[in-house]
Design an enzyme around this catalytic site. Structure first.
Site, short mmCIF file in Angstrom:
data_model
loop_
_atom_site.label_atom_id
_atom_site.label_comp_id
_atom_site.label_asym_id
_atom_site.label_seq_id
_atom_site.Cartn_x
_atom_site.Cartn_y
_atom_site.Cartn_z
N ALA A 29 0.66 -1.19 -0.14
CA ALA A 29 -0.47 0.32 0.10
C ALA A 29 0.91 1.46 0.31
O ALA A 29 0.72 2.05 -0.91
CB ALA A 29 -1.13 0.65 1.29
N CYS A 41 -6.48 -5.94 3.11
CA CYS A 41 -7.94 -5.32 3.40
C CYS A 41 -9.11 -7.07 2.32
O CYS A 41 -9.85 -6.66 3.46
CB CYS A 41 -8.29 -4.30 2.93
SG CYS A 41 -7.09 -2.95 3.88
N ASP A 100 2.96 1.05 7.76
CA ASP A 100 2.40 0.67 9.03
C ASP A 100 3.78 0.63 9.55
O ASP A 100 4.07 0.06 11.52
CB ASP A 100 2.12 -0.61 8.32
CG ASP A 100 1.14 -1.42 8.61
OD1 ASP A 100 0.38 -0.41 8.04
OD2 ASP A 100 0.40 -2.13 8.78
N GLY A 148 6.41 -1.85 6.62
CA GLY A 148 5.12 -2.66 7.45
C GLY A 148 5.33 -2.94 8.24
O GLY A 148 5.92 -3.07 8.83
N ARG A 175 -1.84 -11.78 6.87
CA ARG A 175 -1.68 -11.05 7.20
C ARG A 175 -1.02 -10.70 5.44
O ARG A 175 -0.84 -9.87 4.04
CB ARG A 175 0.17 -10.84 7.36
CG ARG A 175 1.36 -9.63 7.03
CD ARG A 175 0.30 -8.06 7.63
NE ARG A 175 0.50 -7.18 7.09
CZ ARG A 175 0.67 -5.72 7.37
NH1 ARG A 175 -0.58 -5.76 8.56
NH2 ARG A 175 0.71 -4.80 7.24
C1 LIG Z 1 -6.88 -8.87 6.16
C2 LIG Z 1 -6.52 -7.48 6.47
C3 LIG Z 1 -7.26 -6.37 6.81
C4 LIG Z 1 -7.29 -5.67 6.73
N1 LIG Z 1 -8.06 -4.68 6.50
C5 LIG Z 1 -7.90 -3.38 6.58
C6 LIG Z 1 -9.61 -2.38 6.01
O1 LIG Z 1 -9.76 -2.78 5.78
N2 LIG Z 1 -8.42 -1.36 6.18
C7 LIG Z 1 -7.66 -0.45 6.70
O2 LIG Z 1 -7.27 1.10 5.54
N3 LIG Z 1 -6.68 -1.07 6.63
C8 LIG Z 1 -6.78 -2.20 6.77
N4 LIG Z 1 -5.42 -3.43 6.75
C9 LIG Z 1 -4.46 -3.01 7.31
C10 LIG Z 1 -3.55 -2.38 5.97
O3 LIG Z 1 -3.50 -3.81 4.94
C11 LIG Z 1 -1.92 -2.16 6.12
O4 LIG Z 1 -2.47 -0.87 6.87
C12 LIG Z 1 -1.81 -1.28 4.53
O5 LIG Z 1 -1.50 -2.87 4.60
C13 LIG Z 1 -0.12 -1.60 5.32
O6 LIG Z 1 0.78 -1.18 4.38
P1 LIG Z 1 2.22 -0.36 4.04
O7 LIG Z 1 2.65 -0.37 2.78
O8 LIG Z 1 2.62 0.10 5.23
O9 LIG Z 1 2.84 -1.93 4.53
P2 LIG Z 1 3.48 -3.33 4.13
O10 LIG Z 1 1.43 -3.44 3.81
O11 LIG Z 1 2.84 -4.80 5.46
O12 LIG Z 1 3.85 -4.03 3.39
C14 LIG Z 1 5.21 -3.80 3.60
C15 LIG Z 1 6.05 -4.81 2.77
O13 LIG Z 1 7.67 -4.91 2.83
C16 LIG Z 1 7.91 -5.55 3.27
N5 LIG Z 1 9.49 -6.14 3.49
C17 LIG Z 1 9.59 -5.26 5.48
N6 LIG Z 1 10.97 -5.24 5.09
C18 LIG Z 1 11.37 -5.75 4.20
C19 LIG Z 1 12.97 -5.80 3.40
N7 LIG Z 1 14.28 -5.78 4.26
N8 LIG Z 1 12.94 -6.21 2.21
C20 LIG Z 1 12.06 -6.43 1.46
N9 LIG Z 1 10.96 -5.97 1.37
C21 LIG Z 1 10.70 -6.32 2.73
C22 LIG Z 1 6.65 -7.09 3.48
O14 LIG Z 1 7.81 -8.03 3.14
C23 LIG Z 1 5.89 -6.20 2.77
O15 LIG Z 1 5.89 -7.19 1.25
C24 LIG Z 1 -6.14 -4.85 6.94
C25 LIG Z 1 -5.01 -5.74 7.16
C26 LIG Z 1 -5.28 -6.80 7.42
C27 LIG Z 1 -3.73 -8.20 7.16
#
Ligand SMILES: Cc1cc2nc3c(=O)[nH]c(=O)nc-3n(C[C@H](O)[C@H](O)[C@H](O)COP(=O)(O)OP(=O)(O)OC[C@H]3O[C@@H](n4cnc5c(N)ncnc54)[C@H](O)[C@@H]3O)c2cc1C
Length: 446
Positions: free
Chosen positions: A12, A44, A280, A113, A133
């Site tokens: 995201a 999500c 996150d 994340g 997740r």
């Molecule tokens: C089941 C579920 C339902 C949800 N429903 C909602 C909803 O309805 N509404 C809402 O607003 N939010 C919802 N969320 C929360 C939302 O999905 C998260 O807030 C969002 O995914 C965060 O995005 P991000 O990119 O910050 O982190 P993430 O999606 O966690 O992505 C981070 C990525 O970085 C990668 N990474 C980390 N370290 C390294 C590294 N050293 N090298 C390479 N890659 C790395 C990880 O593997 C991961 O793939 C939900 C979450 C889940 C699990």
């Protein structure tokens, strides 16, 4: 000279940061790196694939391959970033093949994340115990649900309840175990949460509150969960007890951390110039308490990321903070909130007045009118709205959005009560439920 932007994480936050950076600088070399074998899919949507509302997990992949080509984004899948050298401005990466490389950056965006947190429950390593997740998690749960007869979900937060609904929709006997005294404990006040509890119990969900999962039972494969001495049979256990930010890379690179996430300024830049963070793994400032929070919602992730992407590419943008506005639908009940609950406000030392009303989503006489319950919480001293919770059969989302805007703009409950609203029998009541709730708060204030 072409600037190089590297984004760690491609979900995201990563994708929105990349899009914003590309729109800010048409020529920048932008590289996204993720450990996973798919990028930018909707976490999500996972519970809704499990529940059969969405056909396949592949449908959750938001951006097709051609998007990356069109946006000229270099996407590295199944690649791990092992080290950041903030002095040399490099990252060390390891490809799936085991080959290693060091990449140079001008700006770096951390969107690493969070991962599920599993409390130390005895037996948590057994077959049949899952977290939710990734798509891979979803696929494993999906396979287990094909033959399972019963499920226990540990944790009655948003994700736990959404997965519990999916299990029931798949025909499993489903129990949710929540350690705290009511469901959605961080998001709702008890009386509101109890209304949601009744609504999902009516659909067959068994909910145990105020008791922890003591042990996951079974020899290799899970057969049940012991809760307060009682054994609840389960072929599948899903632990949904929250997430913890992925901070190791940032910490090793000398990026300043708060209590549980990366600290940034309003431009989403960390203490190290040229390193930004979003999503996150990153703190936000709460718009009411002005204290750091971990929002850990997709909505906050993309807003922070847009700002980080613009700034990393040489533009200027700010992210003012978050309130964790949220919404979900559990069977036919929509429930959402914004700002502080009465309980959380109390914990922040704010003296409050709250009131709740029940109204209808359409004119009372119009077929299909459904109940809607609105609770508002205001600061007792200033009468400024600081929190809202809404439960209803329909039309909850936009009410939460309006109330979020009202909180953000520091509206008093007196102003809210005078707001002009619209009406037609098939879509609303003459008196908007928010107005009625505001009037009820005013009565209490007096
Ligand atoms: C089941 C579920 C339902 C949800 N429903 C909602 C909803 O309805 N509404 C809402 O607003 N939010 C919802 N969320 C929360 C939302 O999905 C998260 O807030 C969002 O995914 C965060 O995005 P991000 O990119 O910050 O982190 P993430 O999606 O966690 O992505 C981070 C990525 O970085 C990668 N990474 C980390 N370290 C390294 C590294 N050293 N090298 C390479 N890659 C790395 C990880 O593997 C991961 O793939 C939900 C979450 C889940 C699990």
């Amino acid at each position: 000279m072409t600037q190089k932007i590297i984004i760690i994480g491609a979900h995201a936050a990563g994708l929105d940061a990349a899009s914003a950076a590309r729109k800010t600088d048409r020529t920048a070399e932008i590289t996204l790196i993720t450990k996973e074998d798919k990028a930018a899919y909707s976490r999500c949507g996972l519970p809704f694939v499990l529940g059969g509302h969405i056909e396949t997990f592949d449908d959750l992949v938001v951006f097709p391959e051609r998007f990356y080509k069109m946006m000229k984004l270099n996407l590295l899948l199944e690649t791990i970033v092992t080290k950041i050298d903030s002095k040399e401005k490099t990252v060390d990466i390891t490809y799936k093949s085991g080959n290693k490389e060091t990449l140079q950056y001008d700006s770096l965006i951390l969107t690493t994340g969070a991962d599920p947190f599993i409390p130390p429950i005895k037996g948590r390593e057994k077959n049949g115990v899952f977290t939710v997740r990734t798509i891979e998690d979803g696929q494993k749960i999906n396979k287990a649900l094909e033959t399972a007869k019963s499920a226990v979900i540990v944790g009655a937060g948003l994700i736990g309840l959404e997965v519990a609904v999916a299990c029931l929709e798949r025909g499993l006997k489903t129990t949710v175990v929540e350690f705290l005294p009511y469901i959605l404990p961080v998001l709702l006040d008890k009386a509101m949460a109890d209304h949601v509890k009744v609504a999902v119990e009516e659909k067959g969900m068994n909910i145990i509150v105020g008791k922890g999962a003591e042990e996951i039972l079974g020899v290799d494969k899970v057969t049940g969960v012991r809760v307060a001495g009682e054994v609840i049979p389960a072929d599948v256990v899903v632990v949904a007890t929250g997430v913890r930010a992925n901070l190791d890379l940032a910490k090793d690179a000398g990026v300043e951390l708060g209590r549980t996430g990366i600290k940034t300024n309003l431009r989403m830049e960390t203490n190290i110039k040229g390193i930004y963070a979003a999503g996150d793994c990153t703190e936000s400032i709460h718009l009411v308490t002005h204290r750091p929070i971990m929002s850990q919602l997709g909505t906050t992730a993309v807003k922070q990321a847009k700002v980080a992407g613009i700034n990393a590419a040489g533009g200027y943008s700010t992210f003012i903070g978050a309130m964790g506005s949220w919404i979900t639908r559990l069977f036919s009940t929509e429930v959402g909130g914004t700002g502080l609950t009465e309980f959380m406000a109390g914990r922040s030392g704010i003296e409050t007045v709250s009131a709740a009303i029940v109204s209808k989503t359409r004119a009372d006489y119009f077929p299909g009118a459904l109940p809607i319950r609105v609770k508002l919480t205001v600061d007792k001293e200033t009468a400024i709205l600081i929190g809202a919770q809404v439960i209803g059969g329909e039309e909850v989302t936009q009410r939460i959005n309006v109330l979020s805007l009202a909180i953000q703009n520091q509206m008093t409950v007196y102003e809210l009560a005078k707001a002009e609203t619209c009406y037609a029998p098939p879509v609303s009541e003459t008196w908007e439920p928010i107005t009625l709730a505001a009037e009820m708060v005013i009565r209490k204030l007096k």
